[in-house]
Write a protein that holds these residues in place. Structure first.
Motif, PDB file in Angstrom:
ATOM      1  N   ARG A 120     -73.234  22.281 146.009  1.00 32.55           N
ATOM      2  CA  ARG A 120     -72.094  22.086 146.897  1.00 32.55           C
ATOM      3  C   ARG A 120     -72.568  22.409 148.316  1.00 32.55           C
ATOM      4  O   ARG A 120     -73.486  23.225 148.485  1.00 32.55           O
ATOM      5  CB  ARG A 120     -71.013  23.078 146.468  1.00 32.55           C
ATOM      6  CG  ARG A 120     -69.640  22.720 146.834  1.00 32.55           C
ATOM      7  CD  ARG A 120     -68.667  23.744 146.253  1.00 32.55           C
ATOM      8  NE  ARG A 120     -68.227  23.382 144.913  1.00 32.55           N
ATOM      9  CZ  ARG A 120     -68.358  24.140 143.832  1.00 32.55           C
ATOM     10  NH1 ARG A 120     -68.938  25.318 143.892  1.00 32.55           N
ATOM     11  NH2 ARG A 120     -67.906  23.733 142.657  1.00 32.55           N
ATOM     12  N   TRP A 121     -71.945  21.795 149.327  1.00 32.46           N
ATOM     13  CA  TRP A 121     -72.293  22.172 150.708  1.00 32.46           C
ATOM     14  C   TRP A 121     -72.004  23.672 150.884  1.00 32.46           C
ATOM     15  O   TRP A 121     -71.053  24.190 150.295  1.00 32.46           O
ATOM     16  CB  TRP A 121     -71.440  21.381 151.702  1.00 32.46           C
ATOM     17  CG  TRP A 121     -72.005  20.057 152.091  1.00 32.46           C
ATOM     18  CD1 TRP A 121     -72.171  18.987 151.289  1.00 32.46           C
ATOM     19  CD2 TRP A 121     -72.465  19.669 153.390  1.00 32.46           C
ATOM     20  NE1 TRP A 121     -72.712  17.939 151.995  1.00 32.46           N
ATOM     21  CE2 TRP A 121     -72.898  18.329 153.299  1.00 32.46           C
ATOM     22  CE3 TRP A 121     -72.551  20.294 154.623  1.00 32.46           C
ATOM     23  CZ2 TRP A 121     -73.395  17.620 154.384  1.00 32.46           C
ATOM     24  CZ3 TRP A 121     -73.053  19.585 155.712  1.00 32.46           C
ATOM     25  CH2 TRP A 121     -73.481  18.268 155.588  1.00 32.46           C
ATOM     26  N   PRO A 122     -72.797  24.353 151.713  1.00 25.06           N
ATOM     27  CA  PRO A 122     -72.542  25.791 151.909  1.00 25.06           C
ATOM     28  C   PRO A 122     -71.164  26.021 152.521  1.00 25.06           C
ATOM     29  O   PRO A 122     -70.721  25.239 153.370  1.00 25.06           O
ATOM     30  CB  PRO A 122     -73.648  26.217 152.876  1.00 25.06           C
ATOM     31  CG  PRO A 122     -74.109  24.975 153.533  1.00 25.06           C
ATOM     32  CD  PRO A 122     -73.911  23.876 152.542  1.00 25.06           C
ATOM     33  N   ALA A 123     -70.521  27.083 152.078  1.00 22.19           N
ATOM     34  CA  ALA A 123     -69.164  27.360 152.555  1.00 22.19           C
ATOM     35  C   ALA A 123     -69.215  28.222 153.821  1.00 22.19           C
ATOM     36  O   ALA A 123     -69.953  29.201 153.877  1.00 22.19           O
ATOM     37  CB  ALA A 123     -68.384  28.081 151.474  1.00 22.19           C
ATOM     38  N   VAL A 124     -68.429  27.827 154.802  1.00 21.18           N
ATOM     39  CA  VAL A 124     -68.338  28.642 156.022  1.00 21.18           C
ATOM     40  C   VAL A 124     -67.463  29.858 155.716  1.00 21.18           C
ATOM     41  O   VAL A 124     -67.794  30.981 156.067  1.00 21.18           O
ATOM     42  CB  VAL A 124     -67.724  27.824 157.185  1.00 21.18           C
ATOM     43  CG1 VAL A 124     -67.699  28.653 158.469  1.00 21.18           C
ATOM     44  CG2 VAL A 124     -68.497  26.536 157.412  1.00 21.18           C
ATOM     45  N   ASN A 125     -66.357  29.603 155.034  1.00 21.77           N
ATOM     46  CA  ASN A 125     -65.459  30.679 154.596  1.00 21.77           C
ATOM     47  C   ASN A 125     -65.360  30.612 153.072  1.00 21.77           C
ATOM     48  O   ASN A 125     -64.504  29.895 152.547  1.00 21.77           O
ATOM     49  CB  ASN A 125     -64.057  30.495 155.190  1.00 21.77           C
ATOM     50  CG  ASN A 125     -64.094  30.467 156.702  1.00 21.77           C
ATOM     51  OD1 ASN A 125     -64.747  31.295 157.316  1.00 21.77           O
ATOM     52  ND2 ASN A 125     -63.412  29.503 157.305  1.00 21.77           N
ATOM     53  N   PRO A 126     -66.237  31.309 152.368  1.00 18.63           N
ATOM     54  CA  PRO A 126     -66.286  31.173 150.905  1.00 18.63           C
ATOM     55  C   PRO A 126     -64.954  31.462 150.212  1.00 18.63           C
ATOM     56  O   PRO A 126     -64.697  30.951 149.117  1.00 18.63           O
ATOM     57  CB  PRO A 126     -67.349  32.185 150.479  1.00 18.63           C
ATOM     58  CG  PRO A 126     -68.174  32.417 151.695  1.00 18.63           C
ATOM     59  CD  PRO A 126     -67.269  32.250 152.860  1.00 18.63           C
ATOM     60  N   GLY A 127     -64.085  32.225 150.874  1.00 20.16           N
ATOM     61  CA  GLY A 127     -62.818  32.562 150.227  1.00 20.16           C
ATOM     62  C   GLY A 127     -61.719  31.546 150.484  1.00 20.16           C
ATOM     63  O   GLY A 127     -60.610  31.679 149.934  1.00 20.16           O
ATOM     64  N   ALA A 128     -61.986  30.527 151.300  1.00 19.86           N
ATOM     65  CA  ALA A 128     -60.959  29.524 151.614  1.00 19.86           C
ATOM     66  C   ALA A 128     -60.538  28.787 150.345  1.00 19.86           C
ATOM     67  O   ALA A 128     -61.358  28.604 149.431  1.00 19.86           O
ATOM     68  CB  ALA A 128     -61.485  28.553 152.645  1.00 19.86           C
ATOM     69  N   PRO A 129     -59.258  28.364 150.266  1.00 14.43           N
ATOM     70  CA  PRO A 129     -58.752  27.796 149.003  1.00 14.43           C
ATOM     71  C   PRO A 129     -59.555  26.605 148.467  1.00 14.43           C
ATOM     72  O   PRO A 129     -59.681  26.443 147.256  1.00 14.43           O
ATOM     73  CB  PRO A 129     -57.323  27.359 149.345  1.00 14.43           C
ATOM     74  CG  PRO A 129     -57.059  27.731 150.755  1.00 14.43           C
ATOM     75  CD  PRO A 129     -58.233  28.432 151.312  1.00 14.43           C
ATOM     76  N   LEU A 130     -60.113  25.792 149.357  1.00 12.99           N
ATOM     77  CA  LEU A 130     -60.827  24.604 148.874  1.00 12.99           C
ATOM     78  C   LEU A 130     -62.346  24.743 148.961  1.00 12.99           C
ATOM     79  O   LEU A 130     -63.072  23.807 148.634  1.00 12.99           O
ATOM     80  CB  LEU A 130     -60.398  23.366 149.679  1.00 12.99           C
ATOM     81  CG  LEU A 130     -58.893  23.067 149.757  1.00 12.99           C
ATOM     82  CD1 LEU A 130     -58.646  21.787 150.544  1.00 12.99           C
ATOM     83  CD2 LEU A 130     -58.292  22.930 148.354  1.00 12.99           C
TER      84      LEU A 130
END
Lengths: 432, 319
Positions: A297-307
């Motif tokens: 998956r693309w790296p998450a900027v805000n890993p806790g974001a709902p999507l």
């Protein structure tokens, strides 16, 4: 006397011509098979479409397919004039989502038949207005599409990184890019000319900031580009280029084929592309070797974001029958067949794509490790923010990113330009 | 040989023919009018069908508001007003003016080369063929080719670095102005062969003695060019200028498409490409038509000056 003969011959000629014209029009009046003209960019490749033609015609001797194949990046230019002039192919394709909705007047709504035709598909909402199957649906999808980040394990290893643990957060991605850059390779293969950045990169950053309601707002044109969430998305896209994570010529090349070529040649660690049709795990696996290809998956900027931990998924190409076709029944037969199990299996076998039909024989599914990993990722789908963008927005996103990458534009100005593009979008005009 | 001395008989004076019945002048004029109309009609019908009707249709569409491919509604001058506030439109016309500013190069370069070929400079046969070859390559292919050639690590920059001109090895297609001028340079490369051929056709009409006399009088190349060739070639120069003036604004589409797609940003966005984007990609037909009509007026105004100049030159009496 001669004049009479000539007049007689002329009259006979006119009568014959009228008869022939009468025979050519409607599929109900023909004696031979009906020829369906299909406009397609051949998602899945030429071999798959050859199989489609052979298999469909074998099962439907009364219908012949005439494929008009156009490269994907030239498709809108070929299709646009057909729609403007309300003439041309009997069946056409468009990407599910706004691209299809923008062109809905070109297609015959399927009405109550939509549910019946699409009953065996995992989803078909992308073929229906507002992603709502209770609203008019304009065609039939058969493939599942969406974005992932492919990576070259050999390049990561050479950069001193663990190929089995690709970066999952923005910070880790930045660190990995610095390491890759030091090893002399490009971190992220990118081409910013054309609309691919809008469809392939934007939704992946957007997942860290937007909710599904926000994405629906994007579709409706009610979410402003000056909204802090969208400005943050643009800011992170800008970072990709301003931090030097991409190839130097990114602003002047297209992602397909130029950007993808950089990855296929083994000159880049990562490439953000798609799971089906082209530049997918199959093409990259062939170029780099299945064992060298990783997918995440693309790296998450805000890993806790709902999507943040979801998959930006969308039905692939949607095929619909054109309003102006005189062979609508034959067209409907063909698109219904596309949604069926037989085509689903051809799609898996020859296009190596992700099928939408639930009844496809699981034994046919590819054994590639990358494909298997994709099965895990697609299990958590969400709305695809890229396909919610209008033509002017997708264009402004790519142009703005080019300018930001070249230091000619600030992120705030880019957001202004995006807002102007939204206001220029004919299908997103808000009633005052 | 004998000479007859027989007196020549007086010519028989024919009876004066009867006075023709004078038809009314009005009738004759009417017949003439009908004949004239019949002769002009086919050309007029073609001009109306293929020039005026599409133009009229374009103007009508530019007054409509459209939403995707749905129906249209009358929008009056809204699309034209909108253009003034649209930064992309403003930018495209500003780029068009910059492209027009390069016209002197389009006019002079082929002229110089044509004169060199005409005076049979060493290798002239080879160069005559070589200069024309780019014109025979499809512009879309030229665009794809030069996208590779002008890449940051492409052959041009590699060559510049090799010969010690590293500072000149810039990112040709990435700069705000370098992209536009690279586009123009590629277009010039592609089309100047036609200019050379046009000038060569004009040069063939200049008597060889005139140029030879100037040479014997000690006139150098540039003096012969500007004081002999240019004055005698004025109609050809004017013709090529008109062709270039309108051409640079409506010929470049395939090159823009293949080379830059109007980017980076809107650096190489010209009105013709914007018409295409707005109409077929953004599905805003009314607005696209309005930009198209604005481009038409822009080209027409530019061409009027050149055509007027050409007409004045063409009808000027020799001193």
């Amino acid at each position: 006397m001669n004049r009479r003969r000539l007049a007689g011959l002329f009259a006979a000629g006119v009568a014959a011509a009228a008869l022939l014209t009468g025979c050519g029009g409607d599929d109900n009046t023909t004696d031979g098979p009906v020829t369906l003209k299909v406009l397609t960019w051949e998602p899945g490749g030429a071999e798959y479409w050859k199989q489609v033609k052979t298999s469909f015609e074998a099962g439907h001797p009364d219908i012949k397919l005439e494929l008009q194949s156009v490269p994907f990046d030239k498709y809108p230019e070929v299709q646009g004039p057909y729609i403007t002039s309300q003439s041309g192919p009997d069946v056409m394709a468009n990407n599910a989502g706004l691209e299809l909705f923008d062109r809905r007047s070109a297609y015959v709504p399927l009405g109550a038949r939509a549910a019946e035709i699409n009953k065996d598909l995992v989803t078909y909402s992308g073929a229906c207005e507002g992603f709502d199957t209770s609203k008019p649906c304009y065609g039939v999808p058969f493939s599942y599409q969406g974005n992932v980040l492919y990576y070259n394990k050999a390049v990561l290893t050479a950069a001193g990184l663990d190929p089995e643990r690709p970066p999952t957060t923005w910070e880790e991605f930045g660190a990995a890019c610095d390491a890759v850059k030091k090893s002399g390779k490009t971190c992220l293969a990118l081409g910013l000319s054309g609309v691919f950045p809008a469809y392939w990169d934007f939704p992946e950053i957007a997942r860290s900031y937007l909710t599904e309601d926000d994405i629906r707002g994007l579709l409706a044109g009610t979410l402003s580009w000056k909204d802090p969430k969208l400005v943050s998305v643009l800011g992170k896209l800008a970072e990709i280029s301003t931090k030097g994570w991409t190839n130097k010529n990114a602003p002047s090349i297209t992602m397909l084929p130029d950007g993808a070529d950089i990855f296929q040649r083994g000159d880049a660690a990562f490439a953000g592309t798609i799971i089906s049709d082209a530049v997918n795990w199959e093409a990259f696996g062939k170029a780099l070797g299945d064992d060298k290809l990783g997918v995440t998956r693309w790296p998450a900027v805000n890993p806790g974001a709902p999507l943040a931990q979801k998959f930006s998924g969308i039905e692939g190409a949607v095929y619909g029958v054109t309003q102006w076709s005189e062979k609508k029944e034959a067209g409907l037969t063909f698109i219904s067949w596309l949604a069926g199990k037989e085509n689903g299996e051809l799609w898996v076998k020859h296009a190596k794509g992700q099928p939408l039909n639930k009844n496809v024989d699981k034994a046919l599914l590819p054994s590639s490790p990358a494909f298997q990993k994709i099965q895990e990722l697609v299990a958590q789908p969400t709305l695809h923010a890229g396909v919610m963008l209008s033509g002017p927005e997708a264009d402004a996103l790519a142009r703005g990113w080019q300018q930001v990458a070249l230091g000619q534009l600030t992120v705030d100005k880019w957001a202004d330009q995006m807002q102007q593009a939204l206001e220029r979008s004919p299908t997103k005009k808000q009633s005052k | 040989m004998t000479i007859s001395t027989t007196p020549v008989p007086e010519p028989v004076v024919a009876d004066r023919p009867p006075e023709p019945v004078r038809r009314p002048a009005r009738h004759a004029r009417l017949r003439e009018w009908w004949l004239g109309a019949a002769l002009v009609l086919p050309a007029l019908a073609l001009a109306v069908a293929f020039k005026l009707v599409p133009l009229g249709r374009g103007v009508a569409t530019s007054l409509e508001s459209s939403s995707g491919f749905d129906g249209t509604s009358f929008a009056g001058a809204d699309n034209y007003v909108r253009m003034f506030d649209d930064p992309v439109v403003r930018s495209s016309f500003r780029n068009a003016l910059l492209v027009v500013a390069t016209l002197p190069v389009w006019v002079v370069l082929p002229l110089v080369l044509a004169v060199l070929i005409h005076q049979q400079a060493p290798g002239w046969k080879f160069f005559r063929a070589v200069y024309f070859i780019p014109y025979t390559v499809a512009p879309i292919v030229v665009g794809i080719m030069f996208r590779q050639i002008l890449a940051p690590d492409g052959p041009i920059n590699a060559l510049l670095r090799r010969v010690g001109l590293e500072p000149l090895a810039i990112e040709w297609l990435n700069g705000r102005y370098s992209a536009l001028f690279s586009l123009v340079a590629v277009a010039l490369w592609s089309f100047f062969g036609l200019g050379v051929m046009t000038y060569l056709a004009g040069l063939a009409t200049i008597p060889g003695e005139t140029l030879e006399a100037a040479y014997l009088d000690g006139a150098g190349f540039w003096r012969r060019l500007f004081h002999v060739v240019v004055p005698m070639l004025r109609p050809t120069v004017a013709y090529w200028s008109v062709l270039c003036a309108s051409g640079v604004l409506i010929w470049l589409f395939p090159l823009i498409y293949a080379l830059t797609q109007g980017g980076p940003g809107d650096a190489t966005m010209l009105p013709e490409y914007l018409v295409f984007l707005t109409t077929f990609q953004f599905l805003d037909r009314g607005y696209g038509s309005a930009i198209g009509i604005a481009l038409f007026v822009f080209v027409a105004v530019l061409s009027i000056f050149s055509v007027r100049h050409m007409f004045t030159e063409g009808t000027r009496k020799p001193r």
